[in-house]
Design an enzyme around this catalytic site. Structure first.
Site, mmCIF file in Angstrom:
data_model
loop_
_atom_site.group_PDB
_atom_site.id
_atom_site.type_symbol
_atom_site.label_atom_id
_atom_site.label_comp_id
_atom_site.label_asym_id
_atom_site.label_seq_id
_atom_site.Cartn_x
_atom_site.Cartn_y
_atom_site.Cartn_z
ATOM 1 N N VAL A 189 0.860 -1.183 0.000
ATOM 2 C CA VAL A 189 0.000 0.000 0.000
ATOM 3 C C VAL A 189 0.893 1.229 0.000
ATOM 4 O O VAL A 189 2.023 1.180 0.470
ATOM 5 C CB VAL A 189 -0.958 0.048 1.218
ATOM 6 C CG1 VAL A 189 -1.942 -1.104 1.184
ATOM 7 C CG2 VAL A 189 -0.176 0.050 2.523
ATOM 8 N N SER A 190 0.390 2.328 -0.536
ATOM 9 C CA SER A 190 1.139 3.577 -0.493
ATOM 10 C C SER A 190 0.875 4.245 0.848
ATOM 11 O O SER A 190 0.025 3.803 1.628
ATOM 12 C CB SER A 190 0.707 4.498 -1.636
ATOM 13 O OG SER A 190 -0.603 4.988 -1.389
ATOM 14 N N SER A 191 1.615 5.320 1.101
ATOM 15 C CA SER A 191 1.442 6.014 2.383
ATOM 16 C C SER A 191 0.055 6.618 2.511
ATOM 17 O O SER A 191 -0.416 6.887 3.599
ATOM 18 C CB SER A 191 2.498 7.118 2.524
ATOM 19 O OG SER A 191 2.403 8.029 1.457
#
Length: 205
Positions: free
Chosen positions: A9-11
């Site tokens: 997942v991205s931030s």
């Protein structure tokens, strides 16, 4: 043969539950599920690299969707090549049953899988580009309507207006005025300019 799962997942994506539940439903051991969370600027992915180091030929890696392998079209294709051609492992993309390298290992099956992969990788990157463009257009439209973004400014001290008058008249220097208001000089000058801005405004240093 070992089964592994990879989650990324991205931030900005706070919740990996959808990917984790999909992998756990396959009864992949928890210790074989690797999870990375990083920003778009930092794509080091330490857990992906850790998984890559322990993979053996004929192991299987499950991912929820093809864009978990990379952040753009070229990177997705590169990682697919590393996994299938260098590491000789199988990949299963849960959202796209056609991308299951355990099936059709003959020349035609490999050819079809490569075509599907390239199409999906392109679509994934194109969708990200479109999302960014829509976001930029939405922000520009909101700014045109006068919507302000970012953290609201801190409230001004009670003596701010009086100090501004003294500073404007030259009675106080910018540094002295800032000290009286308990704020950095740059902040004082910026806020004072906003308060006193006019055709005859001159910043006193």
């Amino acid at each position: 043969m070992e089964q592994y799962g990879y989650i990324r997942v991205s931030s900005r994506e706070q919740n990996e539950d959808r990917q984790r539940l999909a992998l756990q439903s396959l009864e992949i051991p928890e210790e074989n599920i690797f999870f990375d969370k990083q920003s778009g600027k930092n794509f080091e992915r330490p857990m992906y690299k850790k998984m890559l180091a322990i993979l053996k030929p004929d192991d299987v890696v499950y991912i929820k969707s093809i864009d978990r392998l990379g952040r753009n079209y070229e990177e997705i294709l590169a990682q697919w090549g590393i996994l299938t051609k260098e590491k000789h492992i199988d990949i299963v993309v849960l959202d796209m049953p056609l991308l299951d390298t355990r099936r059709g290992k003959d020349l035609m099956g490999t050819f079809l899988a490569d075509i599907v992969l390239q199409i999906l990788s392109f679509v994934a990157e194109n969708e990200r580009t479109n999302i960014k463009q829509r976001q930029a257009e939405g922000i520009a439209a909101a700014k045109a309507r006068g919507v302000r973004f970012g953290r609201p400014p801190a409230p001004l001290p009670e003596n701010f207006a009086a100090v501004c008058v003294k500073w404007k008249s030259g009675e106080l220097s910018g540094s002295s005025a800032a000290r009286e208001c308990g704020m950095p000089k740059s902040t004082f000058l910026y806020r004072a300019k906003n308060l006193l801005e006019g055709p005859d405004f001159t910043a006193a240093e």
